[in-house]
Design a protein around this motif. Sequence first.
Motif, PDB file in Angstrom:
ATOM      1  N   LYS A  33       0.834  -1.208   0.000  1.00  0.00           N
ATOM      2  CA  LYS A  33       0.000   0.000   0.000  1.00  0.00           C
ATOM      3  C   LYS A  33       0.868   1.257   0.000  1.00  0.00           C
ATOM      4  O   LYS A  33       0.600   2.217  -0.728  1.00  0.00           O
ATOM      5  CB  LYS A  33      -0.921  -0.018   1.224  1.00  0.00           C
ATOM      6  N   SER A  34       1.926   1.261   0.806  1.00  0.00           N
ATOM      7  CA  SER A  34       2.833   2.412   0.838  1.00  0.00           C
ATOM      8  C   SER A  34       3.570   2.560  -0.492  1.00  0.00           C
ATOM      9  O   SER A  34       3.793   3.671  -0.972  1.00  0.00           O
ATOM     10  CB  SER A  34       3.836   2.249   1.978  1.00  0.00           C
ATOM     11  N   ALA A  35       3.936   1.432  -1.081  1.00  0.00           N
ATOM     12  CA  ALA A  35       4.640   1.482  -2.362  1.00  0.00           C
ATOM     13  C   ALA A  35       3.758   2.081  -3.456  1.00  0.00           C
ATOM     14  O   ALA A  35       4.221   2.847  -4.308  1.00  0.00           O
ATOM     15  CB  ALA A  35       5.079   0.076  -2.758  1.00  0.00           C
ATOM     16  N   LEU A  36       2.463   1.772  -3.413  1.00  0.00           N
ATOM     17  CA  LEU A  36       1.543   2.280  -4.431  1.00  0.00           C
ATOM     18  C   LEU A  36       1.255   3.763  -4.250  1.00  0.00           C
ATOM     19  O   LEU A  36       0.737   4.407  -5.162  1.00  0.00           O
ATOM     20  CB  LEU A  36       0.235   1.487  -4.400  1.00  0.00           C
ATOM     21  N   VAL A  37       1.573   4.302  -3.080  1.00  0.00           N
ATOM     22  CA  VAL A  37       1.489   5.759  -2.906  1.00  0.00           C
ATOM     23  C   VAL A  37       2.621   6.430  -3.670  1.00  0.00           C
ATOM     24  O   VAL A  37       2.439   7.444  -4.340  1.00  0.00           O
ATOM     25  CB  VAL A  37       1.553   6.129  -1.412  1.00  0.00           C
ATOM     26  N   ALA A  38       3.826   5.834  -3.585  1.00  0.00           N
ATOM     27  CA  ALA A  38       4.976   6.388  -4.299  1.00  0.00           C
ATOM     28  C   ALA A  38       4.931   6.077  -5.790  1.00  0.00           C
ATOM     29  O   ALA A  38       5.357   6.889  -6.619  1.00  0.00           O
ATOM     30  CB  ALA A  38       6.268   5.838  -3.687  1.00  0.00           C
ATOM     31  N   PHE A  39       4.391   4.912  -6.140  1.00  0.00           N
ATOM     32  CA  PHE A  39       4.303   4.491  -7.540  1.00  0.00           C
ATOM     33  C   PHE A  39       2.854   4.078  -7.811  1.00  0.00           C
ATOM     34  O   PHE A  39       2.490   2.923  -7.603  1.00  0.00           O
ATOM     35  CB  PHE A  39       5.262   3.317  -7.807  1.00  0.00           C
ATOM     36  N   PRO A  40       2.012   5.033  -8.238  1.00  0.00           N
ATOM     37  CA  PRO A  40       0.570   4.786  -8.391  1.00  0.00           C
ATOM     38  C   PRO A  40       0.257   3.576  -9.264  1.00  0.00           C
ATOM     39  O   PRO A  40       1.018   3.227 -10.172  1.00  0.00           O
ATOM     40  CB  PRO A  40       0.072   6.089  -9.035  1.00  0.00           C
ATOM     41  N   ALA A  41      -0.874   2.957  -8.950  1.00  0.00           N
ATOM     42  CA  ALA A  41      -1.251   1.700  -9.600  1.00  0.00           C
ATOM     43  C   ALA A  41      -1.443   1.835 -11.099  1.00  0.00           C
ATOM     44  O   ALA A  41      -1.291   0.861 -11.838  1.00  0.00           O
ATOM     45  CB  ALA A  41      -2.540   1.158  -8.955  1.00  0.00           C
ATOM     46  N   GLU A  42      -1.795   3.049 -11.572  1.00  0.00           N
ATOM     47  CA  GLU A  42      -2.031   3.214 -13.007  1.00  0.00           C
ATOM     48  C   GLU A  42      -0.740   3.349 -13.808  1.00  0.00           C
ATOM     49  O   GLU A  42      -0.768   3.299 -15.046  1.00  0.00           O
ATOM     50  CB  GLU A  42      -2.931   4.428 -13.270  1.00  0.00           C
ATOM     51  N   GLU A  43       0.403   3.509 -13.139  1.00  0.00           N
ATOM     52  CA  GLU A  43       1.675   3.616 -13.830  1.00  0.00           C
ATOM     53  C   GLU A  43       2.307   2.227 -13.998  1.00  0.00           C
ATOM     54  O   GLU A  43       1.900   1.256 -13.356  1.00  0.00           O
ATOM     55  CB  GLU A  43       2.626   4.532 -13.058  1.00  0.00           C
ATOM     56  N   VAL A  44       3.309   2.156 -14.866  1.00  0.00           N
ATOM     57  CA  VAL A  44       3.911   0.856 -15.189  1.00  0.00           C
ATOM     58  C   VAL A  44       4.513   0.214 -13.946  1.00  0.00           C
ATOM     59  O   VAL A  44       4.297  -0.978 -13.676  1.00  0.00           O
ATOM     60  CB  VAL A  44       4.990   1.028 -16.282  1.00  0.00           C
ATOM     61  N   GLN A  45       5.269   0.979 -13.160  1.00  0.00           N
ATOM     62  CA  GLN A  45       5.894   0.398 -11.968  1.00  0.00           C
ATOM     63  C   GLN A  45       4.845  -0.017 -10.942  1.00  0.00           C
ATOM     64  O   GLN A  45       4.994  -1.039 -10.265  1.00  0.00           O
ATOM     65  CB  GLN A  45       6.872   1.404 -11.363  1.00  0.00           C
ATOM     66  N   GLY A  46       3.764   0.763 -10.843  1.00  0.00           N
ATOM     67  CA  GLY A  46       2.689   0.377  -9.943  1.00  0.00           C
ATOM     68  C   GLY A  46       2.046  -0.934 -10.364  1.00  0.00           C
ATOM     69  O   GLY A  46       1.712  -1.786  -9.530  1.00  0.00           O
ATOM     70  N   LYS A  47       1.863  -1.115 -11.670  1.00  0.00           N
ATOM     71  CA  LYS A  47       1.290  -2.367 -12.172  1.00  0.00           C
ATOM     72  C   LYS A  47       2.221  -3.543 -11.872  1.00  0.00           C
ATOM     73  O   LYS A  47       1.760  -4.654 -11.584  1.00  0.00           O
ATOM     74  CB  LYS A  47       1.030  -2.247 -13.673  1.00  0.00           C
ATOM     75  N   GLN A  48       3.536  -3.303 -11.947  1.00  0.00           N
ATOM     76  CA  GLN A  48       4.473  -4.372 -11.612  1.00  0.00           C
ATOM     77  C   GLN A  48       4.374  -4.731 -10.133  1.00  0.00           C
ATOM     78  O   GLN A  48       4.440  -5.911  -9.766  1.00  0.00           O
ATOM     79  CB  GLN A  48       5.893  -3.936 -11.960  1.00  0.00           C
ATOM     80  N   LEU A  49       4.224  -3.736  -9.289  1.00  0.00           N
ATOM     81  CA  LEU A  49       4.051  -4.014  -7.858  1.00  0.00           C
ATOM     82  C   LEU A  49       2.790  -4.842  -7.608  1.00  0.00           C
ATOM     83  O   LEU A  49       2.798  -5.791  -6.819  1.00  0.00           O
ATOM     84  CB  LEU A  49       3.974  -2.694  -7.084  1.00  0.00           C
ATOM     85  N   ILE A  50       1.710  -4.482  -8.276  1.00  0.00           N
ATOM     86  CA  ILE A  50       0.459  -5.238  -8.127  1.00  0.00           C
ATOM     87  C   ILE A  50       0.642  -6.662  -8.627  1.00  0.00           C
ATOM     88  O   ILE A  50       0.176  -7.632  -8.010  1.00  0.00           O
ATOM     89  CB  ILE A  50      -0.675  -4.532  -8.887  1.00  0.00           C
ATOM     90  N   GLY A  51       1.359  -6.802  -9.762  1.00  0.00           N
ATOM     91  CA  GLY A  51       1.609  -8.139 -10.300  1.00  0.00           C
ATOM     92  C   GLY A  51       2.408  -8.998  -9.334  1.00  0.00           C
ATOM     93  O   GLY A  51       2.113 -10.186  -9.156  1.00  0.00           O
ATOM     94  N   VAL A  52       3.413  -8.407  -8.685  1.00  0.00           N
ATOM     95  CA  VAL A  52       4.208  -9.154  -7.698  1.00  0.00           C
ATOM     96  C   VAL A  52       3.337  -9.552  -6.516  1.00  0.00           C
ATOM     97  O   VAL A  52       3.426 -10.681  -6.007  1.00  0.00           O
ATOM     98  CB  VAL A  52       5.409  -8.303  -7.233  1.00  0.00           C
ATOM     99  N   GLY A  53       2.478  -8.632  -6.059  1.00  0.00           N
ATOM    100  CA  GLY A  53       1.591  -8.950  -4.948  1.00  0.00           C
ATOM    101  C   GLY A  53       0.683 -10.133  -5.260  1.00  0.00           C
ATOM    102  O   GLY A  53       0.491 -11.033  -4.431  1.00  0.00           O
TER     103      GLY A  53
END
Length: 385
Positions: free
Chosen positions: A353-373
């Motif tokens: 959740k904290s990571a998605l604040v720094a890298f929003p879910a709609e951006e590429v890095q945010g999508k990668q974080l969601i994919g890892v989760g």
Amino acid sequence: MLFWIVSALLTVAVAVALLLPLLKGASPAPVDDVGEAAVYRDQLKELERDKAAGLISTEDAGYARAEIGRRLLAVSGEGTKTVDASRARGLNALSQAFIILCLPAIGLGLYLKTGSPDMPAAPLAARLESPGNNIELLVAKVERHLAENPNDGSGWDVLAPIYFKMQRLGDAELAFRNAIRLQGTNPARMNGLGEVLMAGNDGIVTDDARAAFEEALRVDAKDPRARFYLALSLEQGGKRQEALTGFQALAKDSPADASWLPLVQQHIAANSGGAPVAGLPAEASKAPGGPTAGDVEAAAGMSATDRNAMIRGMVEGLDAKLKQDPNNFEGWMRLVRSYAMLNETDKAIAALKSALVAFPAEEVQGKQLIGVGRELGLPVEEALK
């Protein structure tokens, strides 16, 4: 001059639209109630005489008096309506004056204060010819060119990565496919198409994306982007040993100052328990916030309890560093994985959740974080709330 003419015409049109309901207000019909009211008053007097003479009963006289009184009141009400209508006409006149005089004056004053009446006309065609640094106009210029020349492969080649950066994923995929169709395959186009397909699927390497990366690797067997994503697809598919081999091979073939090396090392650590890659210097073998080669060597001689305590200490230290400096994508990836591997799901979700604040879910890095989760089996929806 044309601007002022158009503005004046629009002002007149708006004023007419506002005035029409006021001008259509119903005019009160003339009411001549003096004679009619006098007749009803005479009827009341005559009714009293008939009652006194015994020509009508008291009960009937009461009914008749009530009816005559009702008619007399109705006539008086018409007179009151006339007075109210006169007052309404006065209010209408004030409203009309406000619309005709005040509204145009207010609009003109606001425009002169906040607008730019001296700015020369800038038609769209002229702005497209000289878009400057306006990315929207640059894109519009290329789009107009491609609408007239749809077989210009170089135009699609230029536009595709711009669409991707703007997160217009559907347009980006179409542009990449058109560029590939017209210009042929090369690593940049195939990797770009694969990344777009991944971004549209929460960072997951789909079959179509994997096919694009394999084609990029067929053209250039050493292309680092294709090699990274193909290793990532193995990791996402649960083939951790094969993924580890792929990441290690990529790290071995990469320059020591390669920008992608920290991310590669993070995946190596995730798939091998944090051991450094043989043949690489310690700094290159260290994921952001991860253990150094000396840490790993020291941990080898510890008891299981001490080793776990050391690991937790390093994870908590990484957590503290990320709270101070959250702009560390690789660090967040490692922290989420670390908490998940320690079976501390709540902390993993909090980190995501904290990571998605720094890298929003709609951006590429945010999508990668969601994919890892999701790959780790975390309830990602909780982190997205």
